[in-house]
Design a protein around this motif. Structure first.
Motif, PDB file in Angstrom:
ATOM      1  N   MET A 171     -46.939  11.373   5.511  1.00 12.41           N
ATOM      2  CA  MET A 171     -46.662  12.710   5.992  1.00 12.41           C
ATOM      3  C   MET A 171     -46.229  12.680   7.448  1.00 12.41           C
ATOM      4  O   MET A 171     -45.308  13.353   7.833  1.00 12.41           O
ATOM      5  CB  MET A 171     -47.916  13.563   5.789  1.00 12.41           C
ATOM      6  CG  MET A 171     -47.693  15.000   6.133  1.00 12.41           C
ATOM      7  SD  MET A 171     -46.810  15.768   4.780  1.00 12.41           S
ATOM      8  CE  MET A 171     -47.166  17.445   5.074  1.00 12.41           C
ATOM      9  N   VAL A 172     -46.913  11.887   8.279  1.00 14.27           N
ATOM     10  CA  VAL A 172     -46.577  11.791   9.698  1.00 14.27           C
ATOM     11  C   VAL A 172     -45.190  11.185   9.857  1.00 14.27           C
ATOM     12  O   VAL A 172     -44.392  11.645  10.670  1.00 14.27           O
ATOM     13  CB  VAL A 172     -47.639  10.973  10.466  1.00 14.27           C
ATOM     14  CG1 VAL A 172     -47.188  10.712  11.879  1.00 14.27           C
ATOM     15  CG2 VAL A 172     -48.975  11.679  10.429  1.00 14.27           C
ATOM     16  N   ASP A 173     -44.879  10.141   9.066  1.00 14.89           N
ATOM     17  CA  ASP A 173     -43.568   9.514   9.148  1.00 14.89           C
ATOM     18  C   ASP A 173     -42.467  10.513   8.830  1.00 14.89           C
ATOM     19  O   ASP A 173     -41.421  10.510   9.457  1.00 14.89           O
ATOM     20  CB  ASP A 173     -43.473   8.333   8.178  1.00 14.89           C
ATOM     21  CG  ASP A 173     -44.308   7.142   8.660  1.00 14.89           C
ATOM     22  OD1 ASP A 173     -44.532   7.055   9.882  1.00 14.89           O
ATOM     23  OD2 ASP A 173     -44.688   6.334   7.819  1.00 14.89           O
ATOM     24  N   SER A 174     -42.694  11.390   7.890  1.00 15.66           N
ATOM     25  CA  SER A 174     -41.717  12.404   7.522  1.00 15.66           C
ATOM     26  C   SER A 174     -41.504  13.389   8.682  1.00 15.66           C
ATOM     27  O   SER A 174     -40.375  13.785   8.969  1.00 15.66           O
ATOM     28  CB  SER A 174     -42.187  13.147   6.275  1.00 15.66           C
ATOM     29  OG  SER A 174     -41.323  14.205   5.999  1.00 15.66           O
ATOM     30  N   ASP A 175     -42.587  13.800   9.352  1.00 13.18           N
ATOM     31  CA  ASP A 175     -42.479  14.724  10.490  1.00 13.18           C
ATOM     32  C   ASP A 175     -41.730  14.079  11.651  1.00 13.18           C
ATOM     33  O   ASP A 175     -40.898  14.715  12.296  1.00 13.18           O
ATOM     34  CB  ASP A 175     -43.865  15.175  10.950  1.00 13.18           C
ATOM     35  CG  ASP A 175     -44.535  16.106   9.949  1.00 13.18           C
ATOM     36  OD1 ASP A 175     -43.810  16.677   9.097  1.00 13.18           O
ATOM     37  OD2 ASP A 175     -45.770  16.249  10.027  1.00 13.18           O
ATOM     38  N   VAL A 176     -42.031  12.822  11.924  1.00  9.39           N
ATOM     39  CA  VAL A 176     -41.352  12.103  13.009  1.00  9.39           C
ATOM     40  C   VAL A 176     -39.871  11.957  12.683  1.00  9.39           C
ATOM     41  O   VAL A 176     -39.012  12.195  13.538  1.00  9.39           O
ATOM     42  CB  VAL A 176     -42.010  10.727  13.242  1.00  9.39           C
ATOM     43  CG1 VAL A 176     -41.175   9.886  14.196  1.00  9.39           C
ATOM     44  CG2 VAL A 176     -43.425  10.893  13.760  1.00  9.39           C
ATOM     45  N   THR A 200     -38.033  13.815  10.724  1.00  8.46           N
ATOM     46  CA  THR A 200     -37.417  15.134  10.814  1.00  8.46           C
ATOM     47  C   THR A 200     -37.177  15.518  12.269  1.00  8.46           C
ATOM     48  O   THR A 200     -36.118  16.044  12.612  1.00  8.46           O
ATOM     49  CB  THR A 200     -38.304  16.192  10.133  1.00  8.46           C
ATOM     50  OG1 THR A 200     -38.500  15.815   8.776  1.00  8.46           O
ATOM     51  CG2 THR A 200     -37.670  17.564  10.189  1.00  8.46           C
ATOM     52  N   SER A 201     -38.139  15.230  13.129  1.00  5.06           N
ATOM     53  CA  SER A 201     -37.997  15.548  14.552  1.00  5.06           C
ATOM     54  C   SER A 201     -36.860  14.748  15.188  1.00  5.06           C
ATOM     55  O   SER A 201     -36.083  15.277  15.982  1.00  5.06           O
ATOM     56  CB  SER A 201     -39.299  15.269  15.302  1.00  5.06           C
ATOM     57  OG  SER A 201     -40.315  16.119  14.845  1.00  5.06           O
TER      58      SER A 201
END
Length: 181
Positions: A1-6, A8-9
């Motif tokens: 989940m964190v990898d996806s947010d990073v 996307t950012s």
């Protein structure tokens, strides 16, 4: 989940940068001041001295911490010149700015013997009259501490005033003294 947010950012950041939202410090022509036309500027001795002055200022200005003043020619044909680059500008950019300022001066003030050109990174002044150490009350450089294109739209708050000629920021210290800002 964190990898996806990073991820996307990062994609969003790259997209925003590609739109040109990030504005780098650009060297832009901020203005110029030309004296009255004088047909004697076409005399070969004046042009030779002006070319020599350009060479000296372009060579020595950047290697002298961005500030250099000199003369070219003799007696009545003498030309005084000064280049000043901003302190955070590289020597290469200072030299480029000097050349750009001269190009503008020669194009837009070709018949003037007293010329001042302001760019974001440098200012150039040359004249057939001695001006070193003389207070010039006819021109003014403006500065903008707000990062707005038009400083007049910003509320500068109490203790700061903008004077119209020349535009100088005057600030009152905590002790009540007035200082130039």
């Amino acid at each position: 989940m964190v990898d996806s947010d990073v991820r996307t950012s990062v994609v969003f950041l790259v997209f925003m940068l590609s739109l040109g939202i990030c504005h780098a410090d650009l060297n832009q022509n901020s203005g110029l001041l030309c004296s009255d036309a004088d047909n004697s500027t076409s005399e070969s001795s004046f042009r030779v001295n002006l070319d020599n002055l350009l060479g000296l200022l372009t060579e020595k200005g950047p290697s002298s911490n961005g500030f250099f003043k000199t003369t070219a020619g003799r007696r009545s044909g003498k030309i005084y010149g000064l280049i000043q680059c901003r302190g955070d500008v590289s020597a290469e950019n200072c030299a480029n700015c000097t050349r750009e300022a001269f190009a503008v001066a020669l194009r837009d003030c070709s018949k003037s013997k007293n010329v001042q050109v302001w760019f974001t990174w440098c200012s150039l002044h040359y004249s057939n009259e001695h001006f070193f150490g003389v207070w010039d009350q006819e021109s003014a450089a403006t500065f903008n501490k707000t990062d707005f294109d038009n400083a007049s739209i910003a509320n500068l708050g109490s203790g700061t005033a903008w004077l119209s000629a020349p535009e100088i920021s005057v600030e009152q210290t905590a002790a009540g003294a007035w200082t130039l800002g």
